[in-house]
Enzyme design. Structure first.
Site, short mmCIF file in Angstrom:
data_model
loop_
_atom_site.label_atom_id
_atom_site.label_comp_id
_atom_site.label_asym_id
_atom_site.label_seq_id
_atom_site.Cartn_x
_atom_site.Cartn_y
_atom_site.Cartn_z
N GLN A 140 58.34 33.61 10.43
CA GLN A 140 58.86 34.58 11.63
C GLN A 140 59.24 33.63 12.83
O GLN A 140 60.26 33.59 13.42
CB GLN A 140 57.90 35.52 12.17
CG GLN A 140 58.56 36.49 13.36
CD GLN A 140 59.75 37.24 12.77
OE1 GLN A 140 60.04 37.82 11.50
NE2 GLN A 140 60.79 37.76 13.74
N ALA A 161 62.52 39.68 16.13
CA ALA A 161 61.11 39.77 16.61
C ALA A 161 60.75 38.70 16.99
O ALA A 161 60.82 37.53 16.25
CB ALA A 161 60.64 40.69 15.57
N SER A 166 56.38 41.26 15.07
CA SER A 166 57.09 41.85 13.77
C SER A 166 55.84 42.35 13.09
O SER A 166 54.78 41.79 12.70
CB SER A 166 57.63 40.83 12.97
OG SER A 166 57.73 41.50 11.80
N HIS A 168 55.68 43.16 10.18
CA HIS A 168 55.73 42.83 8.93
C HIS A 168 54.49 41.61 8.84
O HIS A 168 54.03 41.39 7.72
CB HIS A 168 56.83 42.01 8.47
CG HIS A 168 57.81 43.16 8.00
ND1 HIS A 168 58.06 43.84 6.59
CD2 HIS A 168 58.97 43.69 8.70
CE1 HIS A 168 58.84 44.70 6.65
NE2 HIS A 168 59.56 44.59 7.99
N ASP A 175 59.39 47.20 3.55
CA ASP A 175 60.59 47.87 3.59
C ASP A 175 60.80 48.32 2.10
O ASP A 175 60.58 47.62 1.40
CB ASP A 175 61.63 46.98 4.12
CG ASP A 175 61.59 46.54 5.33
OD1 ASP A 175 61.08 47.29 6.44
OD2 ASP A 175 61.94 45.48 5.92
N GLU A 224 64.75 53.30 11.31
CA GLU A 224 64.76 52.63 10.21
C GLU A 224 64.00 53.43 9.11
O GLU A 224 62.85 53.37 9.09
CB GLU A 224 63.93 51.20 10.34
CG GLU A 224 64.74 50.55 11.36
CD GLU A 224 64.29 48.87 11.51
OE1 GLU A 224 63.06 48.66 10.73
OE2 GLU A 224 64.59 48.15 11.98
N TRP A 226 63.68 52.82 6.00
CA TRP A 226 63.31 52.41 4.95
C TRP A 226 61.74 51.47 5.47
O TRP A 226 61.22 50.85 4.47
CB TRP A 226 64.13 51.22 4.52
CG TRP A 226 64.54 50.31 5.76
CD1 TRP A 226 63.93 49.17 6.12
CD2 TRP A 226 65.93 50.39 6.74
NE1 TRP A 226 64.61 48.57 7.33
CE2 TRP A 226 65.55 49.52 7.59
CE3 TRP A 226 66.86 51.35 6.65
CZ2 TRP A 226 66.57 49.23 8.69
CZ3 TRP A 226 67.73 51.01 7.78
CH2 TRP A 226 67.63 50.13 8.60
N HIS A 227 61.62 51.57 6.70
CA HIS A 227 60.28 50.66 7.08
C HIS A 227 59.03 51.50 7.19
O HIS A 227 58.78 52.46 8.01
CB HIS A 227 60.54 50.03 8.46
CG HIS A 227 59.52 49.24 9.01
ND1 HIS A 227 59.59 47.79 9.15
CD2 HIS A 227 58.08 49.77 9.47
CE1 HIS A 227 58.58 47.53 9.57
NE2 HIS A 227 57.45 48.52 10.06
ZN LIG Z 1 60.90 46.39 8.18
#
Ligand SMILES: [Zn+2]
Length: 257
Positions: A140, A161, A166, A168, A175, A224, A226-227
């Site tokens: 990141q 981010a 983030s 993630h 995702d 979002e 998908w997240h």
């Molecule tokens: Zn994501």
């Protein structure tokens, strides 16, 4: 720095310059999901030394329990510098790509839960694919610093981010997309049968749709679908059944993006 390290850093920068040029034209602003379409890169210790620090970030709170399952990570709450979960594993689910890379990984509980979610979806005739899960702090950082070098700090933070912020990086977020692999981390995923199934059933497996529609001012992110973020079944059901966000559940200050 050794010659080898210099070469590795140069290669990473070159990859991002090439990839970034095409991506910048394709994505809208405020889209941290750009990463999903980035090539895989190797983490490099020198990346962390380049971490950008900015006076405006003094408001950023460092979370004290980064390993807690319901940990709140957003534009106001950051992971400690260099945090790396200790229980990352490879979930046995299909991804949009074949390579066995770090971005397939999730923390153990989240990995078990996503396997159950994928098989539950399949029983309902819904095929899903993973797009991107864990992202290291170093990765990141390299990504964010590249955008800073292109556009400057203030512009970069509107679409990427800041390292540490983030989700993630927690190993608790993934995702996903439909079995055809189209609309991976893109707005066209909204309204698909897969997105509707996730909205309805994610909580049964311990996941929430982390950035719901119309909650930008609370989460700091646009919709979002998908997240997915693992928080455990009990919290997930409370959040999804009442149509709130993790911020509201934890009674945190809205991000007010
Ligand atoms: Zn994501």
């Amino acid at each position: 720095m050794s010659k080898l390290k210099v070469t590795i850093v140069s290669l990473i920068i070159l990859v991002f310059v090439v990839a970034g040029c095409s991506l910048k034209n394709h994505f809208s602003q405020n889209d941290e999901e750009k990463w999903n379409n980035q090539p895989t890169i190797s983490a490099n210790k020198s990346a962390r030394k380049k971490k950008s620090v900015h006076p405006d970030d003094e408001a950023l709170q460092v979370v004290s329990t980064p390993e807690a399952i319901p940990v709140l990570i957003n534009k106001n709450h950051t992971l400690p510098d260099g945090y790396r979960p200790t229980d990352l594993v490879y979930p046995d689910i299909p991804f949009t790509f074949e390579k066995k890379t770090e971005k397939r990984k999730l923390r153990e509980k989240a990995a078990d839960a996503i396997e159950n979610l994928f098989s539950g979806a399949k029983k309902d005739g819904v095929d899903l694919l993973g797009v991107s899960a864990y992202r290291s702090h170093e990765a990141q950082t390299v990504l964010f610093n590249y955008y800073v070098s292109l556009d400057g700090y203030e512009a970069a933070r509107t679409y990427s981010a800041i390292p540490g912020t983030s989700e993630h990086e927690t190993g608790l977020a993934i995702d996903v997309t439909g079995g055809d692999g189209k609309c991976a981390a893109e707005d066209c995923f909204a309204g698909t049968p897969e997105a509707e199934w996730l909205e309805k059933h994610s909580a049964e497996y311990g996941f929430i749709i982390r950035y719901p529609n119309g909650k930008d001012d609370v989460t700091g992110y646009k919709y979002e679908p998908w997240h997915l973020r693992y928080v455990g079944k009990s919290i997930a059901k409370q959040i999804m059944n009442s149509g709130i966000t993790l911020e509201e559940y934890l009674k945190a200050t809205p991000v007010n993006n």
